[in-house]
Design an enzyme around this catalytic site. Sequence first.
Site, mmCIF file in Angstrom:
data_model
loop_
_atom_site.group_PDB
_atom_site.id
_atom_site.type_symbol
_atom_site.label_atom_id
_atom_site.label_comp_id
_atom_site.label_asym_id
_atom_site.label_seq_id
_atom_site.Cartn_x
_atom_site.Cartn_y
_atom_site.Cartn_z
ATOM 1 N N ASP A 92 6.162 2.353 -3.613
ATOM 2 C CA ASP A 92 7.241 1.685 -2.877
ATOM 3 C C ASP A 92 6.947 0.201 -2.753
ATOM 4 O OD1 ASP A 92 8.310 4.208 -2.368
ATOM 5 O OD2 ASP A 92 7.463 4.320 -0.341
ATOM 6 N N HIS A 106 4.947 4.762 0.473
ATOM 7 C CA HIS A 106 4.240 5.319 -0.679
ATOM 8 C C HIS A 106 3.669 4.143 -1.455
ATOM 9 C CE1 HIS A 106 7.459 8.304 0.098
ATOM 10 N NE2 HIS A 106 6.634 9.218 -0.404
#
EC number: 5.3.1.5
Length: 440
Positions: A104, A101
């Site tokens: 992340d 993501h």
Amino acid sequence: MQAYFDQLDRVRYEGSKSSNPLAFRHYNPDELVLGKRMEEHLRFAACYWHTFCWNGADMFGVGAFNRPWQQPGEALALAKRKADVAFEFFHKLHVPFYCFHDVDVSPEGASLKEYINNFAQMVDVLAGKQEESGVKLLWGTANCFTNPRYGAGAATNPDPEVFSWAATQVVTAMEATHKLGGENYVLWGGREGYETLLNTDLRQEREQLGRFMQMVVEHKHKIGFQGTLLIEPKPQEPTKHQYDYDAATVYGFLKQFGLEKEIKLNIEANHATLAGHSFHHEIATAIALGLFGSVDANRGDAQLGWDTDQFPNSVEENALVMYEILKAGGFTTGGLNFDAKVRRQSTDKYDLFYGHIGAMDTMALALKIAARMIEDGELDKRIAQRYSGWNSELGQQILKGQMSLADLAKYAQEHHLSPVHQSGRQEQLENLVNHYLFDK
């Protein structure tokens, strides 16, 4: 920089007799299965979020892990340290792909400008790491569910300004995925659902979500992204009811908005469990609907009502899954991403390897069993026999629209039809599957 996993060179294949817990017993990347290397069949990926972002916190306790990049410090410097460790892990584990993501890999920052600038810097870092290591991006996505602004959803939010912020994240994450050579872009509607119908306009939210997905497709073509767009179904959690409930539900949604030729599915095992389905069912359904794209390989717990995201360890379950995938021609742009995390009590850093090694061995053994099922052909033969009546003149006339309901009623009476049920032989077929699983 000193290696984080300094007690390990690389995980290697040592065969089924090995007792080394940091070696593969079944996953041999170069082993040929049905004429193709095992690595090319399985297309393993490790995920950034559970592996490097989760700190071990749960609803009843604070973080339990001591990861250097999760300590207080300058956000971008910590993100770069995390990337160092992540690519060391990917290299030592022999996974050809990874997934992320946006937040992340990069600090979200306090504004859209900071978010975009931080992400741009980290995309350059990731590009360098990919070139250095040979590890590729299986898919990227945007986290449009964690920040409090997404409490009522992203695309389905009652506020168009939140919708616009989510659009910015998706544009940025998709363009990053494109730049990094990602093979897919995933859309998971973490909060695209409702908690109560008392404050929800279902038609309005469905229209918003449909328009958002149409814009995603438009942007994909605008930037020339050649990868596959994927929706990941999930029935609930964090919302009470999510609009991408399961594979069949998503198919109906895509048909409504004319997107069934543009978007495929990323099927997660644990999400199938939450929807009351088997993993096998969701994979087979996605394939039957022409929507199969990729897999989040993990497992749930049928006794628990939440997403436990454990590593897959059932060869029996996954052999049938791999059988369906092989019958359908295998992966194209998709792969097996381990959307799984070690347990909160597994605090040793090498537990990350044990979890992935066991999962990779499980899927490798499942692949080999599925290949035996394909080569033997007995299950396909039984199914063909069961439906053989539809190859008759009557069956073909029905399927080709040459018989109406009234025509069939007349045919049944004129031919004095009195069909007799034929055994489905379920028990015999279950025994046959056990033969593939347990007989050498």
